[in-house]
Scaffold this active site. Structure first.
Site, PDB file in Angstrom:
ATOM      1  CE  LYS A  13      29.877  48.267  48.108  1.00 48.57           C
ATOM      2  NZ  LYS A  13      30.771  47.103  48.774  1.00 48.57           N
ATOM      3  CB  ILE A 101      27.094  43.638  47.134  1.00 46.45           C
ATOM      4  CG1 ILE A 101      25.726  43.030  47.946  1.00 46.45           C
ATOM      5  CG2 ILE A 101      27.588  42.629  46.694  1.00 46.45           C
ATOM      6  CD1 ILE A 101      24.603  41.654  47.394  1.00 46.45           C
ATOM      7  N   GLY A 102      26.690  47.026  49.470  1.00 46.27           N
ATOM      8  CA  GLY A 102      26.075  48.343  49.226  1.00 46.27           C
ATOM      9  C   GLY A 102      25.144  48.357  49.185  1.00 46.27           C
ATOM     10  N   GLY A 103      24.111  47.167  50.037  1.00 45.13           N
ATOM     11  CA  GLY A 103      22.648  47.767  49.780  1.00 45.13           C
ATOM     12  C   GLY A 103      22.194  48.974  50.566  1.00 45.13           C
ATOM     13  CG  ASP A 138      31.003  51.892  50.220  1.00 45.22           C
ATOM     14  OD1 ASP A 138      31.677  52.117  50.013  1.00 45.22           O
ATOM     15  OD2 ASP A 138      31.112  50.203  50.704  1.00 45.22           O
TER      16      ASP A 138
HETATM   17  C1  LIG Z   1      34.280  48.266  52.933  1.00 51.48           C
HETATM   18  C2  LIG Z   1      33.920  49.415  51.796  1.00 51.48           C
HETATM   19  O1  LIG Z   1      32.411  49.127  51.765  1.00 51.48           O
HETATM   20  C3  LIG Z   1      34.136  49.873  50.250  1.00 51.48           C
HETATM   21  O2  LIG Z   1      33.450  49.911  49.617  1.00 51.48           O
HETATM   22  C4  LIG Z   1      33.491  50.484  52.488  1.00 51.48           C
HETATM   23  O3  LIG Z   1      34.942  51.527  52.322  1.00 51.48           O
HETATM   24  C5  LIG Z   1      32.698  50.563  53.674  1.00 51.48           C
HETATM   25  O4  LIG Z   1      31.844  51.694  53.572  1.00 51.48           O
HETATM   26  P1  LIG Z   1      30.467  51.808  54.374  1.00 51.48           P
HETATM   27  O5  LIG Z   1      29.972  50.585  54.481  1.00 51.48           O
HETATM   28  O6  LIG Z   1      29.397  53.023  53.482  1.00 51.48           O
HETATM   29  O7  LIG Z   1      31.268  52.633  55.361  1.00 51.48           O
HETATM   30  P2  LIG Z   1      30.966  53.621  56.886  1.00 51.48           P
HETATM   31  O8  LIG Z   1      29.320  53.408  57.051  1.00 51.48           O
HETATM   32  O9  LIG Z   1      31.004  55.132  56.509  1.00 51.48           O
HETATM   33  O10 LIG Z   1      31.491  52.737  57.707  1.00 51.48           O
HETATM   34  C6  LIG Z   1      31.176  52.293  58.466  1.00 51.48           C
HETATM   35  C7  LIG Z   1      33.060  51.620  59.213  1.00 51.48           C
HETATM   36  O11 LIG Z   1      33.638  51.814  58.421  1.00 51.48           O
HETATM   37  C8  LIG Z   1      34.498  51.320  58.694  1.00 51.48           C
HETATM   38  N1  LIG Z   1      35.391  51.732  57.864  1.00 51.48           N
HETATM   39  C9  LIG Z   1      34.359  52.485  56.822  1.00 51.48           C
HETATM   40  C10 LIG Z   1      35.253  52.496  56.436  1.00 51.48           C
HETATM   41  C11 LIG Z   1      36.418  53.211  55.320  1.00 51.48           C
HETATM   42  N2  LIG Z   1      37.206  53.611  54.216  1.00 51.48           N
HETATM   43  N3  LIG Z   1      37.636  52.877  56.987  1.00 51.48           N
HETATM   44  C12 LIG Z   1      36.513  52.320  58.098  1.00 51.48           C
HETATM   45  O12 LIG Z   1      37.550  52.313  58.916  1.00 51.48           O
HETATM   46  C13 LIG Z   1      34.911  52.238  59.817  1.00 51.48           C
HETATM   47  O13 LIG Z   1      35.253  51.729  61.141  1.00 51.48           O
HETATM   48  C14 LIG Z   1      33.137  52.661  60.062  1.00 51.48           C
HETATM   49  O14 LIG Z   1      32.498  52.721  62.013  1.00 51.48           O
HETATM   50  N1  LIG Z   2      17.925  50.917  53.941  1.00 50.37           N
HETATM   51  C1  LIG Z   2      18.705  49.436  54.469  1.00 50.37           C
HETATM   52  N2  LIG Z   2      20.053  48.713  53.721  1.00 50.37           N
HETATM   53  C2  LIG Z   2      20.176  48.083  54.362  1.00 50.37           C
HETATM   54  N3  LIG Z   2      20.964  47.847  55.741  1.00 50.37           N
HETATM   55  C3  LIG Z   2      20.713  49.275  56.578  1.00 50.37           C
HETATM   56  C4  LIG Z   2      19.493  50.406  55.294  1.00 50.37           C
HETATM   57  N4  LIG Z   2      19.821  51.090  56.850  1.00 50.37           N
HETATM   58  C5  LIG Z   2      20.712  50.933  57.183  1.00 50.37           C
HETATM   59  N5  LIG Z   2      21.316  49.604  57.909  1.00 50.37           N
HETATM   60  C6  LIG Z   2      22.170  49.461  58.587  1.00 50.37           C
HETATM   61  O1  LIG Z   2      23.414  49.006  57.139  1.00 50.37           O
HETATM   62  C7  LIG Z   2      24.247  48.012  57.713  1.00 50.37           C
HETATM   63  C8  LIG Z   2      25.026  47.554  56.636  1.00 50.37           C
HETATM   64  O2  LIG Z   2      23.994  47.751  55.794  1.00 50.37           O
HETATM   65  P1  LIG Z   2      24.714  46.742  54.384  1.00 50.37           P
HETATM   66  O3  LIG Z   2      23.304  46.270  52.815  1.00 50.37           O
HETATM   67  O4  LIG Z   2      24.485  48.309  53.001  1.00 50.37           O
HETATM   68  O5  LIG Z   2      25.875  46.380  54.472  1.00 50.37           O
HETATM   69  P2  LIG Z   2      26.686  46.044  53.270  1.00 50.37           P
HETATM   70  O6  LIG Z   2      26.077  45.337  52.298  1.00 50.37           O
HETATM   71  O7  LIG Z   2      27.971  45.351  53.916  1.00 50.37           O
HETATM   72  O8  LIG Z   2      27.513  47.404  52.743  1.00 50.37           O
HETATM   73  P3  LIG Z   2      29.290  47.762  52.653  1.00 50.37           P
HETATM   74  O9  LIG Z   2      29.311  47.370  50.756  1.00 50.37           O
HETATM   75  O10 LIG Z   2      28.532  49.749  52.345  1.00 50.37           O
HETATM   76  O11 LIG Z   2      29.730  47.736  53.416  1.00 50.37           O
HETATM   77  C9  LIG Z   2      22.379  46.884  57.932  1.00 50.37           C
HETATM   78  O12 LIG Z   2      22.942  45.656  58.988  1.00 50.37           O
HETATM   79  C10 LIG Z   2      22.032  47.614  58.758  1.00 50.37           C
HETATM   80  O13 LIG Z   2      22.190  47.534  60.263  1.00 50.37           O
END
Ligand SMILES: C[C@](O)(CO)[C@H](O)COP(=O)(O)OP(=O)(O)OC[C@H]1O[C@@H](n2ccc(N)nc2=O)[C@H](O)[C@@H]1O
Ligand SMILES: Nc1ncnc2c1ncn2[C@@H]1O[C@H](COP(=O)(O)OP(=O)(O)OP(=O)(O)O)[C@@H](O)[C@H]1O
Length: 288
Positions: A13, A101-103, A138
């Site tokens: 995403k 990008i939400g992997g 996410d």
């Molecule tokens: C930044 C975004 O990627 C935008 O789409 C998301 O809001 C993040 O979503 P995500 O990676 O699924 O986040 P989570 O795994 O739920 O949270 C990771 C950390 O981000 C912070 N977090 C996340 C989402 C949010 N609305 N507020 C936060 O403060 C929290 O400190 C949490 O400990």
């Molecule tokens: N299947 C998985 N794929 C990727 N990361 C994973 C997985 N399972 C656990 N993780 C942990 O989650 C952390 C965040 O990974 P992700 O790739 O979703 O980051 P992101 O793209 O920044 O996500 P977002 O956009 O949701 O913030 C990684 O650094 C890893 O430690």
């Protein structure tokens, strides 16, 4: 992967903008964003097991088996359904970790929908999205599979119909921790709420971007490079940055001009996730 009986995509995403409105007492942030899917992502393979075991056969460096969001999603669904079935799971990881990008979230959502199908649980998207939210803010948008305007902590979703341009996504070779950026003292948390669901006039902005640009020179450099060709913005909490183009060819041309130190990919924005397209096609096949 070749032993899998069900193969499903886990698309990336983009956050087309990301406004931070404030912080809740529990530390999570109130935000507004627009999510759009890309036709590019990871791929997961599933095979049903009768013994209740959940086994992910593909390791991700630095992520223990039981912490992988795929395994956590599978176990949570198993527990909720009270099923004795298990699964073998394979992962073809293409999305950068910590890329914004939400992997990980998309892998979790594909696991919830994939196992719901394989185990024939019949859970609706509402119920799966609620389970997904326990795993990450996410996950629900990937479960619902529609481009959306999100508010709350990212879980209140209103579907939106957007143009579907081509995006060039540059991948700075650094992983940004979402928690680190949301904890940053310098993050501004006072963007006023917009009232209409969709893209704000002027396209909005990403409040996390100045924080990441300051802390990660790789991201700052990527934005500077891409900005020479197209208005560039960061997605989520980074590290990836993107620009949009009316067609594949223009995006591709720019991607070939980026230095080898900055990998990139070109993908089309999608209002319906590839995961949902594939599942709908499977259901139609069965009914035909
Ligand atoms: C930044 C975004 O990627 C935008 O789409 C998301 O809001 C993040 O979503 P995500 O990676 O699924 O986040 P989570 O795994 O739920 O949270 C990771 C950390 O981000 C912070 N977090 C996340 C989402 C949010 N609305 N507020 C936060 O403060 C929290 O400190 C949490 O400990
Ligand atoms: N299947 C998985 N794929 C990727 N990361 C994973 C997985 N399972 C656990 N993780 C942990 O989650 C952390 C965040 O990974 P992700 O790739 O979703 O980051 P992101 O793209 O920044 O996500 P977002 O956009 O949701 O913030 C990684 O650094 C890893 O430690």
């Amino acid at each position: 992967m070749h032993e899998a009986t069900l193969i499903l995509p886990a698309p990336a995403k983009l956050n087309l903008f990301l406004h931070i409105l404030g912080r809740r007492p529990d530390g999570y942030h109130e935000l507004q964003t627009v999510f759009q899917f890309l036709d590019y992502g990871d791929e997961l393979g599933f095979r049903r097991r009768e013994d209740g075991e959940i086994r992910l056969h593909t390791a991700i460096a630095g992520v223990p088996h039981d912490s992988n969001l795929i395994v956590r999603a599978a176990r949570r669904l198993q527990q909720e359904a009270g099923t004795e079935l298990g699964a073998d799971i394979w992962l073809d990881k293409r999305l950068p970790m910590g890329g914004g990008i939400g992997g990980g979230s998309s892998d979790a959502a594909t696991t919830l929908l994939g196992l719901n199908h394989l185990w024939q649980l019949g859970f609706d998207l509402e119920r799966l999205a609620a389970l997904g939210l326990e795993l990450g803010a996410d996950v629900p948008v990937f479960v619902r599979g529609r481009a959306a305007f999100a508010s709350g902590v990212g879980e209140q979703l209103v579907p939106v119909d957007l143009e579907e341009p081509w995006f060039l996504v540059a991948v700075p070779q650094v992983s940004v921790s979402t928690a680190e950026i949301f904890c940053a003292a310098e993050l501004t948390r006072n963007t006023p709420a917009i009232r209409v669901c969709g893209l704000p006039e002027g396209g909005g902005h990403n409040d996390c971007q100045p924080v990441v640009e300051q802390r990660y020179p790789e991201v700052r450099n990527a934005l500077n490079l891409l900005n020479k060709f197209v208005p560039a913005r960061m997605t989520g909490t980074g590290a990836c940055v993107f620009g949009s183009f009316p067609n594949h060819c223009d995006a591709d041309k720019v991607s070939r001009q980026l230095p080898a130190t900055l990998p990139s990919f070109v993908a089309q924005g999608r209002n319906v996730s590839m995961l949902h397209r594939k599942l709908e096609a499977l259901v139609q096949e069965v009914n035909a």
